[in-house]
Design a protein around this motif. Structure first.
Motif, short mmCIF file in Angstrom:
data_model
loop_
_atom_site.label_atom_id
_atom_site.label_comp_id
_atom_site.label_asym_id
_atom_site.label_seq_id
_atom_site.Cartn_x
_atom_site.Cartn_y
_atom_site.Cartn_z
N THR A 711 18.63 141.53 48.36
CA THR A 711 17.18 141.43 48.14
C THR A 711 16.43 141.29 49.46
OG1 THR A 711 17.43 139.06 47.66
CG2 THR A 711 17.34 140.57 45.78
N ILE A 722 11.70 139.63 46.17
CA ILE A 722 12.23 139.32 44.85
C ILE A 722 12.58 137.84 44.81
CG2 ILE A 722 14.08 139.76 43.20
CD1 ILE A 722 12.10 142.07 43.49
N ASP A 724 12.61 136.40 41.52
CA ASP A 724 13.04 136.28 40.12
C ASP A 724 14.16 137.29 39.90
OD1 ASP A 724 13.23 135.85 37.38
OD2 ASP A 724 11.57 137.20 36.92
N ALA A 727 16.81 141.99 40.61
CA ALA A 727 15.77 142.85 41.18
C ALA A 727 15.76 144.19 40.45
CB ALA A 727 16.01 143.05 42.67
N THR A 728 15.35 144.15 39.20
CA THR A 728 15.28 145.38 38.41
C THR A 728 14.12 146.24 38.89
OG1 THR A 728 14.11 144.07 36.75
CG2 THR A 728 16.46 144.49 36.38
N ASP A 730 11.56 147.53 37.58
CA ASP A 730 10.19 147.21 37.19
C ASP A 730 9.57 146.18 38.14
OD1 ASP A 730 12.23 145.57 35.94
OD2 ASP A 730 10.63 144.50 34.94
N LYS A 731 10.39 145.22 38.61
CA LYS A 731 9.88 144.21 39.54
C LYS A 731 9.59 144.83 40.90
CE LYS A 731 12.64 140.72 37.16
NZ LYS A 731 13.86 139.86 37.24
N ALA A 734 6.40 147.08 40.69
CA ALA A 734 5.15 146.32 40.59
C ALA A 734 4.61 145.93 41.96
CB ALA A 734 5.37 145.07 39.74
#
Length: 744
Positions: A711, A722, A724, A727-728, A730-731, A734
């Motif tokens: 990350t 990241i 949360d 770390a897909t 979508d994150k 965004a």
């Protein structure tokens, strides 16, 4: 002859027979002792025993609510099915796996503590009949409201002191932080995780009217007979537990699984052997998991980059009656400086499957937070992450001022930076682009606390000079058979094919078990101690000095004599038992293994997808006993680190506590396409304070910090932090500015 020779680790060791390397097998990448059995499919795992006998099969009946009381269990329809032999229900059904080293698993006592908790087990002539009949068992409940979300802190309690003292402080952190020139304060979250070992929890049990024999997939045999005795009422001395081959455990099999208890009770009830293998869904819903965490990291520093105070505070989860906690701050106790410190943990009680040890409990989650925090703070200060760590390398353990037994963290970081080409790291996020891909570098430290556990092993040398090692130690796929063979062969001067190893039998000398990265060092040290005892016996028969006696290629060499071992034994068999125990060295020094991870990623500006392009791990873990198996351990840690960074997330429905993705179709783990060519470098190292082997644990070191290196590389690639996990895409998407889509 049967001796007990004990070595307590009170003093640092000097040069040993292993350093002489007379036989030339220690440290070498010897092929696995049991490898041919495994690749040929002839290594018997727990479910495969008693294949030719008339056996019965069990299938679990899961609860359909998350919390409440069991009002009634109607088994009549299930018992009417042809082939059903017994339906066992009642208060003594175990609700999940036992905690490591606990006296027994928790029984349900008429309650439901989590969704899909076992409430009964059906025993039938075939697996298919048992599975079908399990659907016919009718259970009525009085449902109560449950707690399923870590963020709703309904019940917060202090954990037990397992696996560490949960709350430790030094000085006045709050004052020091308020006075710090630079203040860093961020929160990181990690989800729940599953160990998801290749072999599910499985057991074959047989009661012959006088003795109970249990073959089960279990990491820690020392406590298993006692745990089974508690649940069956059978005297412990009438119980034998076998676990010679295990298809992975990662901590989830340190505590006895519900399958073992249920199979044991079932074979006693019906008088014939019983097999129970948990389905993958059962494993996810009815054994144990890693607890989710919310971690607040606060660091005070000078503008020049010196850390002055450090706080790592963690909320994690467990179910009622469980004091184990995910010790995310375990490395924060010693890895970075700060005279004023807080390392704290709370359990947020939830009505979900219990949490327990999963590979690198503490480090695997905690270093996702702290190694991200170090990267963020370094960037704030305008200091290279490698240099920032160098500036903040403590001379002694900052928590208690104990000296480090050995600490080669900076050597690992420097070697990694050199090999990886860290000097070529993009200076700013989004400054290196290849078409749709933004390229970034990231790194992290790695650490894993080292423990030496009590362990014993027997070595029997037969009249032909052949040695057999026997210990209750288990091999969860890490290479224990092989390294114990290598230690005995090196010490006794025997070719590898003259040493046999027998593991996984509770009747053997009690061992440390496989877990906590202590197995090789502890079990291996007991083999070392037993070998010394055997050497002394051989020397006494020759009227020679044991210290100067050389053993090589099946011969004893002293003075000008070279005598084959069979000529010394003269038709006799020698048997000795050696035991290792921790001592003053564990109290007087702080012991840990260290490493560093370096990663290159590509982040796609259109999809937000992250691809790992390169991943390097450099480790220092004392003496490496087998280079091949140690490297393989590191590969596994790297791959799991990729999973934690990008994919793994055990999703809990916050409305009812159901684990939604309860199989490998939905619980995503890295596959071949996710994993680049991996590189592992193991530094030459010896830790004379850690054990007679001068070794330390490596299996869990290899996962610690990997996810943060990834990350951190994502940030260097595209500027998205990241906090949360995982770390897909979508994150990542965004946080990507729209102008990144503009062609380079």
């Amino acid at each position: 002859m049967n001796d007990m020779n004990k070595h307590v680790m009170d003093e640092a060791i000097g040069e040993t027979r292993l350093d002489r390397n007379t036989q030339g097998v220690i440290g070498k990448g010897a092929p696995r002792y049991e490898g041919k059995l495994k690749v040929s499919g002839t290594a018997p795992y727990a479910y495969e025993h008693l294949g030719g006998e008339d056996v019965a099969y069990g299938f679990i009946v899961p609860a359909s609510i998350a919390r409440g009381k069991i009002r009634s269990v109607d088994t009549s329809a299930a018992e009417a099915v042809p082939g059903v032999l017994k339906v066992i229900s009642g208060e003594k059904i175990v609700r999940a796996a036992s905690q490591p080293m606990a006296p027994a698993a928790q029984t349900i006592d008429g309650e439901v503590f989590h969704y899909n908790q076992p409430v009964a087990v059906v025993i039938a002539d075939t697996f298919e009949v048992a599975r079908h009949a399990s659907k016919l068992v009718k259970v009525e409940y009085s449902e109560t409201e449950g707690r399923f979300d870590i963020t709703n802190r309904h019940t917060v309690r202090e954990p037990d002191s397992m696996p560490m003292t949960p709350n430790q402080s030094r000085g006045d952190f709050e004052h020091a932080f308020a006075e710090a020139e630079v203040q860093f304060d961020q929160t990181y979250t990690t989800p729940s995780y599953q160990a998801a070992a290749m072999e599910p929890h499985a057991t074959t049990a047989k009661w012959d009217g006088n003795h109970l024999t249990v073959w089960t997939s279990h990491q820690l045999l020392e406590t298993a007979p006692g745990q089974i005795a508690k649940h069956t009422g059978i005297d412990e001395d009438k119980i034998t537990v076998h676990s010679p081959y295990i298809g992975g455990g990662f901590g989830s099999k340190l505590g006895l699984g519900p399958d073992a208890v249920m199979a044991a009770n079932a074979t006693i009830a019906i008088g014939k052997p019983v097999k129970i293998a948990l389905t993958r869904q059962n494993v996810f819903q009815a054994t144990s998991r890693r607890g989710e965490t919310i971690q607040r990291v606060r660091i005070g520093a000078t503008k020049a980059g010196k850390i002055t105070c450090f706080a790592h505070e963690t909320d994690t989860t467990n179910s009622p009656g469980n004091g184990f906690f995910e010790p995310s701050g375990i490395s924060s106790l010693f890895l970075y400086p700060g005279k004023d410190r807080i390392i704290a943990h709370n359990i947020v009680e939830t009505d979900v499957l219990m949490t327990s040890a999963v590979r690198a409990p503490g480090e695997a989650t905690g270093m996702l937070a702290t190694e991200s925090a170090l990267d963020e703070l370094a960037e704030t200060l305008g200091i290279d992450p490698v240099e920032f760590r160098r500036m903040n390398e403590p001379e002694v353990n900052p928590q208690d001022d104990r000296p480090f037994s050995s600490r080669r963290l900076m050597e690992c970081i420097d070697e990694g930076a050199k090999r990886f080409g860290w000097s070529d790291r993009p200076e700013k996020p989004a400054s290196r682009r290849e078409g749709e891909w933004l390229i970034g570098y990231g790194m992290s430290s790695a650490s894993r606390k080292n423990d030496l556990m009590p362990s014993a092993a027997e070595i029997e040398m037969s009249s032909d000079g052949r040695a057999t090692v026997r210990t209750g130690m288990t091999d969860i796929g890490t290479g224990t058979y092989t390294i114990l063979q290598q230690i005995a062969a090196e010490m006794l001067g025997l070719p590898l094919d003259m040493v046999d190893v027998e593991l996984g039998d509770s009747r053997f000398a009690a061992s440390s078990g496989s877990g906590g990265s202590w197995g090789a060092n502890s079990a291996g040290s007991s083999v070392y101690v037993a070998s010394l005892a055997l050497i002394r016996e051989l020397a006494s028969r020759l009227d020679a000095d044991a210290e100067t006696l050389t053993l090589k290629d099946g011969h004893a060499i002293f003075g000008n004599k070279q005598i084959p071992l069979p000529d010394i034994l003269k038709g006799e068999t020698i048997s000795v038992t050696g035991k290792i125990e921790p001592g003053k060295q564990a109290e007087e020094t702080h012991q840990a293994s260290y490493g560093a991870h370096f990663c290159e990623v590509g982040v796609n500006v259109v999809t937000g997808e992250t691809r790992i392009r390169r991943l390097l791990t450099v480790g220092a873990a004392g003496r490496i006993l087998n280079e091949k198996t140690a490297t393989s351990q590191c590969y596994g840690g790297q791959i799991w680190g990729i999973g934690y960074a990008l994919e793994e997330d055990l999703v809990i429905d916050k409305r009812n506590g159901l684990i939604v993705n309860h199989d490998l179709a939905e619980y995503h783990v890295p596959v071949h396409a996710d994993v680049p060519a991996l590189e592992v470098v193991l530094l030459e190292d010896r830790d004379p304070h850690a054990s007679p082997l001068a070794g330390k644990g490596i299996g869990e070191l290899a996962i610690a910090g990997v996810g943060a290196a990834i990350t951190n590389a994502i940030y260097n690639a595209c500027g998205v932090r990241i906090r949360d996990y995982p770390a897909t895409l979508d994150k990542v998407l965004a946080g990507l500015p729209d102008d990144y889509l503009t062609a380079a």
